[in-house]
Design a protein around this motif. Sequence first.
Motif, PDB file in Angstrom:
ATOM      1  N   SER A 102       0.814  -1.216   0.000  1.00 46.58           N
ATOM      2  CA  SER A 102       0.000   0.000   0.000  1.00 46.58           C
ATOM      3  C   SER A 102       0.847   1.265   0.000  1.00 46.58           C
ATOM      4  CB  SER A 102      -0.939   0.005   1.205  1.00 46.58           C
ATOM      5  OG  SER A 102      -0.218  -0.081   2.415  1.00 46.58           O
ATOM      6  N   LYS A 103       2.108   1.158   0.398  1.00 45.94           N
ATOM      7  CA  LYS A 103       2.984   2.335   0.339  1.00 45.94           C
ATOM      8  C   LYS A 103       3.481   2.594  -1.084  1.00 45.94           C
ATOM      9  CE  LYS A 103       4.721   2.707   5.061  1.00 45.94           C
ATOM     10  NZ  LYS A 103       5.938   2.817   5.910  1.00 45.94           N
ATOM     11  N   GLN A 104       3.343   1.602  -1.949  1.00 46.77           N
ATOM     12  CA  GLN A 104       3.766   1.774  -3.342  1.00 46.77           C
ATOM     13  C   GLN A 104       2.534   2.061  -4.204  1.00 46.77           C
ATOM     14  OE1 GLN A 104       6.867  -0.799  -4.931  1.00 46.77           O
ATOM     15  NE2 GLN A 104       7.076  -1.783  -2.928  1.00 46.77           N
ATOM     16  N   SER A 105       1.855   3.139  -3.861  1.00 42.70           N
ATOM     17  CA  SER A 105       0.629   3.510  -4.573  1.00 42.70           C
ATOM     18  C   SER A 105       0.815   4.773  -5.408  1.00 42.70           C
ATOM     19  CB  SER A 105      -0.509   3.710  -3.571  1.00 42.70           C
ATOM     20  OG  SER A 105      -0.172   4.709  -2.629  1.00 42.70           O
ATOM     21  N   LYS A 106       2.051   5.238  -5.517  1.00 45.64           N
ATOM     22  CA  LYS A 106       2.359   6.422  -6.329  1.00 45.64           C
ATOM     23  C   LYS A 106       3.597   6.139  -7.162  1.00 45.64           C
ATOM     24  CE  LYS A 106       0.582   9.674  -2.862  1.00 45.64           C
ATOM     25  NZ  LYS A 106       0.917  10.819  -1.986  1.00 45.64           N
ATOM     26  N   MET A 107       3.687   6.848  -8.292  1.00 42.65           N
ATOM     27  CA  MET A 107       4.839   6.660  -9.167  1.00 42.65           C
ATOM     28  C   MET A 107       6.085   7.257  -8.535  1.00 42.65           C
ATOM     29  SD  MET A 107       5.963   5.419 -11.983  1.00 42.65           S
ATOM     30  CE  MET A 107       4.584   5.163 -13.072  1.00 42.65           C
ATOM     31  N   ARG A 108       7.162   6.467  -8.474  1.00 44.03           N
ATOM     32  CA  ARG A 108       8.438   6.924  -7.944  1.00 44.03           C
ATOM     33  C   ARG A 108       9.516   6.752  -9.001  1.00 44.03           C
ATOM     34  NH1 ARG A 108       6.018   9.698  -4.382  1.00 44.03           N
ATOM     35  NH2 ARG A 108       5.166   8.617  -2.572  1.00 44.03           N
ATOM     36  N   LYS A 109      10.074   7.858  -9.442  1.00 41.46           N
ATOM     37  CA  LYS A 109      11.145   7.819 -10.442  1.00 41.46           C
ATOM     38  C   LYS A 109      10.719   6.949 -11.620  1.00 41.46           C
ATOM     39  CE  LYS A 109      14.760   8.851  -7.103  1.00 41.46           C
ATOM     40  NZ  LYS A 109      16.039   8.446  -6.487  1.00 41.46           N
ATOM     41  N   ARG A 110      11.504   5.885 -11.916  1.00 41.22           N
ATOM     42  CA  ARG A 110      11.154   4.998 -13.034  1.00 41.22           C
ATOM     43  C   ARG A 110      10.596   3.680 -12.521  1.00 41.22           C
ATOM     44  NH1 ARG A 110      15.567   7.900 -14.242  1.00 41.22           N
ATOM     45  NH2 ARG A 110      15.584   9.056 -16.201  1.00 41.22           N
ATOM     46  N   GLY A 111       9.920   3.744 -11.393  1.00 40.14           N
ATOM     47  CA  GLY A 111       9.333   2.548 -10.800  1.00 40.14           C
ATOM     48  C   GLY A 111       7.956   2.265 -11.359  1.00 40.14           C
ATOM     49  N   SER A 112       7.098   1.714 -10.533  1.00 42.07           N
ATOM     50  CA  SER A 112       5.743   1.384 -10.971  1.00 42.07           C
ATOM     51  C   SER A 112       4.807   1.485  -9.777  1.00 42.07           C
ATOM     52  CB  SER A 112       5.697  -0.032 -11.553  1.00 42.07           C
ATOM     53  OG  SER A 112       6.092  -0.977 -10.561  1.00 42.07           O
ATOM     54  N   ILE A 113       3.519   1.541 -10.058  1.00 43.22           N
ATOM     55  CA  ILE A 113       2.510   1.587  -8.996  1.00 43.22           C
ATOM     56  C   ILE A 113       2.148   0.132  -8.678  1.00 43.22           C
ATOM     57  CG2 ILE A 113       0.278   2.524  -8.305  1.00 43.22           C
ATOM     58  CD1 ILE A 113       0.629   4.680 -10.426  1.00 43.22           C
ATOM     59  N   VAL A 114       2.921  -0.471  -7.809  1.00 44.23           N
ATOM     60  CA  VAL A 114       2.791  -1.905  -7.533  1.00 44.23           C
ATOM     61  C   VAL A 114       1.435  -2.230  -6.927  1.00 44.23           C
ATOM     62  CG1 VAL A 114       3.849  -3.872  -6.361  1.00 44.23           C
ATOM     63  CG2 VAL A 114       5.276  -2.004  -7.180  1.00 44.23           C
ATOM     64  N   CYS A 115       0.893  -1.313  -6.140  1.00 41.38           N
ATOM     65  CA  CYS A 115      -0.394  -1.552  -5.500  1.00 41.38           C
ATOM     66  C   CYS A 115      -1.497  -1.772  -6.545  1.00 41.38           C
ATOM     67  CB  CYS A 115      -0.742  -0.372  -4.597  1.00 41.38           C
ATOM     68  SG  CYS A 115      -2.103  -0.696  -3.471  1.00 41.38           S
ATOM     69  N   LYS A 116      -1.452  -1.041  -7.634  1.00 44.32           N
ATOM     70  CA  LYS A 116      -2.442  -1.215  -8.702  1.00 44.32           C
ATOM     71  C   LYS A 116      -2.244  -2.554  -9.398  1.00 44.32           C
ATOM     72  CE  LYS A 116      -4.650   1.197 -12.535  1.00 44.32           C
ATOM     73  NZ  LYS A 116      -5.032  -0.060 -13.209  1.00 44.32           N
ATOM     74  N   LEU A 117      -0.991  -2.956  -9.575  1.00 45.26           N
ATOM     75  CA  LEU A 117      -0.703  -4.266 -10.164  1.00 45.26           C
ATOM     76  C   LEU A 117      -1.297  -5.374  -9.297  1.00 45.26           C
ATOM     77  CD1 LEU A 117       0.787  -6.237 -12.067  1.00 45.26           C
ATOM     78  CD2 LEU A 117       2.809  -5.944 -10.616  1.00 45.26           C
ATOM     79  N   LEU A 118      -1.122  -5.271  -7.981  1.00 48.53           N
ATOM     80  CA  LEU A 118      -1.653  -6.280  -7.067  1.00 48.53           C
ATOM     81  C   LEU A 118      -3.179  -6.316  -7.124  1.00 48.53           C
ATOM     82  CD1 LEU A 118      -1.228  -8.409  -4.933  1.00 48.53           C
ATOM     83  CD2 LEU A 118      -1.042  -6.595  -3.219  1.00 48.53           C
ATOM     84  N   ALA A 119      -3.806  -5.144  -7.228  1.00 50.41           N
ATOM     85  CA  ALA A 119      -5.267  -5.095  -7.342  1.00 50.41           C
ATOM     86  C   ALA A 119      -5.745  -5.824  -8.589  1.00 50.41           C
ATOM     87  CB  ALA A 119      -5.736  -3.641  -7.365  1.00 50.41           C
ATOM     88  N   SER A 120      -5.036  -5.655  -9.695  1.00 50.95           N
ATOM     89  CA  SER A 120      -5.394  -6.338 -10.946  1.00 50.95           C
ATOM     90  C   SER A 120      -5.197  -7.848 -10.819  1.00 50.95           C
ATOM     91  CB  SER A 120      -4.551  -5.799 -12.102  1.00 50.95           C
ATOM     92  OG  SER A 120      -4.745  -4.413 -12.269  1.00 50.95           O
ATOM     93  N   MET A 121      -4.129  -8.254 -10.145  1.00 46.28           N
ATOM     94  CA  MET A 121      -3.855  -9.680  -9.954  1.00 46.28           C
ATOM     95  C   MET A 121      -4.943 -10.344  -9.104  1.00 46.28           C
ATOM     96  SD  MET A 121       0.237  -9.339  -9.287  1.00 46.28           S
ATOM     97  CE  MET A 121       0.509 -11.020  -8.760  1.00 46.28           C
ATOM     98  N   LEU A 122      -5.402  -9.650  -8.054  1.00 42.46           N
ATOM     99  CA  LEU A 122      -6.441 -10.211  -7.193  1.00 42.46           C
ATOM    100  C   LEU A 122      -7.753 -10.377  -7.956  1.00 42.46           C
ATOM    101  CD1 LEU A 122      -5.718  -8.188  -3.918  1.00 42.46           C
ATOM    102  CD2 LEU A 122      -5.313 -10.628  -4.278  1.00 42.46           C
ATOM    103  N   ALA A 123      -8.077  -9.400  -8.798  1.00 46.06           N
ATOM    104  CA  ALA A 123      -9.290  -9.497  -9.601  1.00 46.06           C
ATOM    105  C   ALA A 123      -9.193 -10.656 -10.599  1.00 46.06           C
ATOM    106  CB  ALA A 123      -9.546  -8.182 -10.339  1.00 46.06           C
ATOM    107  N   LYS A 124      -8.027 -10.800 -11.209  1.00 46.97           N
ATOM    108  CA  LYS A 124      -7.822 -11.881 -12.180  1.00 46.97           C
ATOM    109  C   LYS A 124      -7.895 -13.245 -11.508  1.00 46.97           C
ATOM    110  CE  LYS A 124      -6.835 -12.995 -16.477  1.00 46.97           C
ATOM    111  NZ  LYS A 124      -7.744 -12.640 -17.585  1.00 46.97           N
TER     112      LYS A 124
END
Length: 356
Positions: A102-124
């Motif tokens: 949940s702390k990775q919910s914003k874009m940091r440098k050249r990273g990714s929004i991991v929280c959104k990825l996890l949300a998509s994985m749970l739905a899938k």
Amino acid sequence: MNAARSGYRVFSANSTAACTELAKTITERLGVELGKSAVYQETNGETRVEIKESVRGQDIFIIQTIPRDVNTAVMELLIMAYALKTSCARNIIGVIPYFPYSKQSKMRKRGSIVCKLLASMLAKAGLTHIITMDLHQKEIQGFFSFPVDNLRASPFLLQYIQEEIPDYRNAVIVAKSPDAAKRAQSYAERLRLGLAVIHGEAQCTEQDMDDGRHSPPTVKNATVHSGLELPLMMAKEKPPITVVGDVGGRIAIIVDDIIDDVESFVAAAEILKERGAYKIFVMATHGILSADAPRLIEESAVDEVVVTNTVPHEVQKLQCPKIKTVDISLILSEAIRRIHNGESMAYLFRNITVDD
């Protein structure tokens, strides 16, 4: 209650015994048995899940507490959800008191929004609903394509303050940074207490971190479009640490949603002691307490750390007697009962505002 006839089952997706305690407490409150399943790790490190009973046409609640091995817990949840989906469960509701990443919910440098990825994985994987508690950022709910109930632990923590701190009327609620001021203000208004904010902490806050919009980095003698002169953003400079508000001769109660690396809390406690606070409490929903947190708390000016049981921390409590636990299984079990029966969840959000 006969769980099979009532049309729902409660499973635990954890493979470690310490992480199933919350699930057992919730099922005891509901008067049902914990669903029969096997969750374990193969010798090569792969996660295997086996459902030991029929779940066809039933509402299934998966309780998943997140231990230190976050990635294993995530895989256990995903695999169990998919196993239940392929076993024809009607609805699959994840009960995830502390939502990981949940702390990775914003874009940091050249990273990714991991929280959104996890949300998509749970739905899938097959989840159709999530019950969680005190998301680090409330906007995370927008990452999901299905309903999310973000419950609050603050009523339980407020009750602890009123019942376990005899002279709490002489207390002041403290935000250890301006970012936590809204949460602290909510506690202060409900308890009719004063508010103090620590400003100028040494480490970077989330707002100060580079979010990647300065990419690519500035290069000397770089070619600039003729006639284009953009104004230069001034660099931030934190002032010396100060306490805005009077804490002299008072009990200081620091409130936050997560306590993980405790250095900032320890530093805040030292400042408050210097300003005259004679007792210091730290209240947080999620007590992750990583690394040397128990030792640092034990050696610090903090008198007591109060967290809920959204995250298992029995080992840390053995290492540091200052750590106390508040049980939040009551609200989780009531949420499960209401969702299965199709009842309104409004009762669980009484007097809860956007800033809570």
